[in-house]
Design a protein around this motif. Structure first.
Motif, mmCIF file in Angstrom:
data_model
loop_
_atom_site.group_PDB
_atom_site.id
_atom_site.type_symbol
_atom_site.label_atom_id
_atom_site.label_comp_id
_atom_site.label_asym_id
_atom_site.label_seq_id
_atom_site.Cartn_x
_atom_site.Cartn_y
_atom_site.Cartn_z
ATOM 1 N N GLU A 60 -7.165 -11.248 14.305
ATOM 2 C CA GLU A 60 -8.425 -11.510 13.623
ATOM 3 C C GLU A 60 -9.594 -11.262 14.563
ATOM 4 N N VAL B 41 -9.272 -9.970 9.277
ATOM 5 C CA VAL B 41 -7.936 -9.639 9.785
ATOM 6 C C VAL B 41 -7.878 -8.143 10.043
ATOM 7 N N LYS B 42 -7.545 -7.786 11.267
ATOM 8 C CA LYS B 42 -7.559 -6.380 11.692
ATOM 9 C C LYS B 42 -6.154 -5.789 11.827
ATOM 10 N N SER C 138 -1.837 -18.965 7.464
ATOM 11 C CA SER C 138 -3.069 -18.297 7.868
ATOM 12 C C SER C 138 -3.891 -17.848 6.671
ATOM 13 N N ARG D 35 -9.630 -14.292 2.577
ATOM 14 C CA ARG D 35 -9.829 -13.842 3.950
ATOM 15 C C ARG D 35 -9.902 -12.329 3.956
#
Length: 518
Positions: free
Chosen positions: A209, A214-215, A247, A359
């Motif tokens: 993140e 979130v990457k 998460s 997210r």
């Protein structure tokens, strides 16, 4: 030519003058709206201009060979559109679906060998129809899968056969029983054969993140090396034992019971061919259904958070002394033989409502998002329906690079999935409670449900359409819930509502309202 009186002319001019302010106001509003829309379009173009230029700089994800086939790039770059964590039913189906739409996908799976599981072996007709929509129906071929057309219910010496309402559907529409491992492996092979899908065996440890987005993921390779992998979008599909769900969701997992599974190696022992069998035993139901041309899966439900130990023989003793005597005569001998010959395994039955957290850069699917009691075998139907909905939504998106905007857009996914997911979830958990009896009131409730389904017609076709995922509707579910309650009350109160009968009726209403509203 006659002249108008001055009074009339004055009145006419006065009305015209009074109309001027509203006209001017409407004209000004129109100008403001026009300028705002023009400004918005210009701003949008400027905002995405950098992304468009960046996309133009990217290398193509695939190249076209001389024969016109899609092939992976020759270099070692692993730039992908998305990551999928988990290659089970949800993950493998999602990978195939996204690749079919031209997305390049990276899939991480903890174990790519064929799994031997005791659940996920009955696909409802509605789930099979979703396989057809996704073009994955061949995954139930060549694995010795068995057609299932309905259920047979047994209670003491009585039984009732209830069929899926398949009138009007194509002849190939039915439920399917199979080995879960064979089915999943077929889907994985289909994914691995697609040049846009890179399937790797690795253990994903956590999400990466940055700035609230979130990457990608951090994972451990087969050789034990920890690495990072980045992508614009990550789909978490790592199943009921997910280590990533916390998460991205607010999990509230319950374990109402366990399934003890074994295989009966004689399909002719089933009283009704091509049907699932539900034995309303004490204290909870027992399931039988075909998973190959020679094998029948048996699942014994054991309420609570513990099961008898298998290592010291307690489990085998429990099955032979407590369970076997409650089975139909035709099933008892094969069942007792299976206790001695088959590998007995136990698995917790989990129930978890979908409580996602928005997210950017990540979305959770399958059992990692939502679980219900597996009594009705609805999990795969819900997962495949979710993927069809997600596919249709993502087809309008060129790429996943704008994570915040995509996150906002995908909030509609949780609304669109409700009809199927909520119907099957409520029905599964409710039926389990109805079919499990620990006191007199619950036994009255179970007997009423058995008789209600046994009446046939709309009384069985409606609930079976819901259970099979053929007609997901909360309204129809509530209708049958109320009708069943009325039938149960009539059984208790007629022919004369004595004080004891009234007390049972009150408790019956309370029980039904309580478990339905939970």
């Amino acid at each position: 030519m006659a002249e108008f009186p001055d009074a009339i002319v004055e009145a006419w001019l006065t009305r015209r003058i009074r109309l001027v302010p509203p006209i001017l106001f409407l004209w000004l509003v129109s100008v403001v709206v026009l300028v705002f829309c023009l400004f918005t379009e210009i701003s949008r173009g400027r905002r995405f201009e950098g992304e468009v230029q960046q996309r133009k700089k990217r290398k193509p994800w695939v190249r076209i060979s001389d024969t016109g086939e899609l092939q992976p790039r020759d270099d070692d770059s692993e730039e992908v559109d998305c990551i999928i964590v988990g290659a089970g039913v949800a993950g493998a189906a999602l990978a195939c679906t996204l690749a079919k739409d031209g997305r390049k996908v990276k899939v991480f799976e903890r174990d790519l060998t064929e799994q031997d599981r005791i659940v996920g072996e009955l696909l409802q007709p509605g789930g099979y129809m979703k396989l057809l929509e996704l073009g994955l129906e061949d995954c139930v071929e060549e694995i010795d899968s068995q057609t299932v057309f309905g259920y047979a219910l047994f209670k003491s010496e009585a039984h009732a056969k209830v069929a899926y309402p398949l009138e009007g559907y194509a002849s190939n529409i039915s439920g399917r029983g199979f080995h879960n491992g064979r089915f999943v492996q077929r889907m994985r092979m289909k994914a691995a054969s697609n040049p846009l899908i890179n399937l790797e065996q690795a253990n994903v440890l956590s999400l990466i993140e940055s700035d609230g987005i979130v990457k990608g993921v951090r994972y451990k390779s087969l050789v034990g090396e920890e690495k990072n992998f980045h992508a614009p979008m990550t789909f978490v599909c790592d199943g009921s034992f997910s280590n990533l769900r916390r998460s991205v969701t607010n999990p509230k997992v319950r374990t109402p019971s366990w399934f003890v599974g074994l295989i009966v190696e004689d399909c002719s022992s089933l009283p009704f061919a091509n049907h699932g069998h539900v034995i309303l035993a004490d204290p909870s139901p027992i399931l039988f259904y075909p998973i190959s041309s020679t094998e029948v899966r048996c699942l014994v439900d054991v309420p609570g958070d513990k099961v008898p130990s298998g290592s010291n023989g307690q489990m085998a003793k429990y099955l032979s002394t407590v369970v076997a005597g409650q089975l139909p005569l035709k099933l008892r001998k094969p069942f007792l033989q299976a206790i001695d010959k088959s590998k007995i395994r136990a698995m917790p039955n989990k129930s978890m409502p979908a409580i996602p957290r928005a997210r950017p850069g990540v979305l959770v699917l399958g059992d990692a998002l939502n679980m219900r009691h597996p009594l009705t075998g609805g999990g795969m139907t819900v997962a495949l329906t979710d993927i069809v909905i997600l596919r249709d939504m993502l087809r309008t998106i060129q790429d996943f690079s704008n994570a915040p905007a995509l996150c906002d857009y995908l909030q509609d996914f949780y609304v669109l999935r409700k009809p199927m997911a909520a119907t099957i979830n409520i029905l599964a958990d409710s039926l389990y409670k109805v079919f499990s009896a620990t006191d007199m009131v619950e036994e009255v409730r179970r007997q009423a449900c058995f008789e209600y389904l046994g009446m046939g017609g709309m009384f069985s076709s409606g609930p079976m359409g819901l259970l099979g995922g053929l007609n997901p509707s909360i309204a129809i579910l509530i209708f049958h819930f109320l009708l069943l309650t009325a039938y149960g009350l009539a059984r208790v109160l007629l022919p004369f509502p004595s004080p004891s009968r009234l007390w049972i009726a009150i408790r019956l209403i309370w029980h039904r309202a309580y478990f339905f509203l939970q």
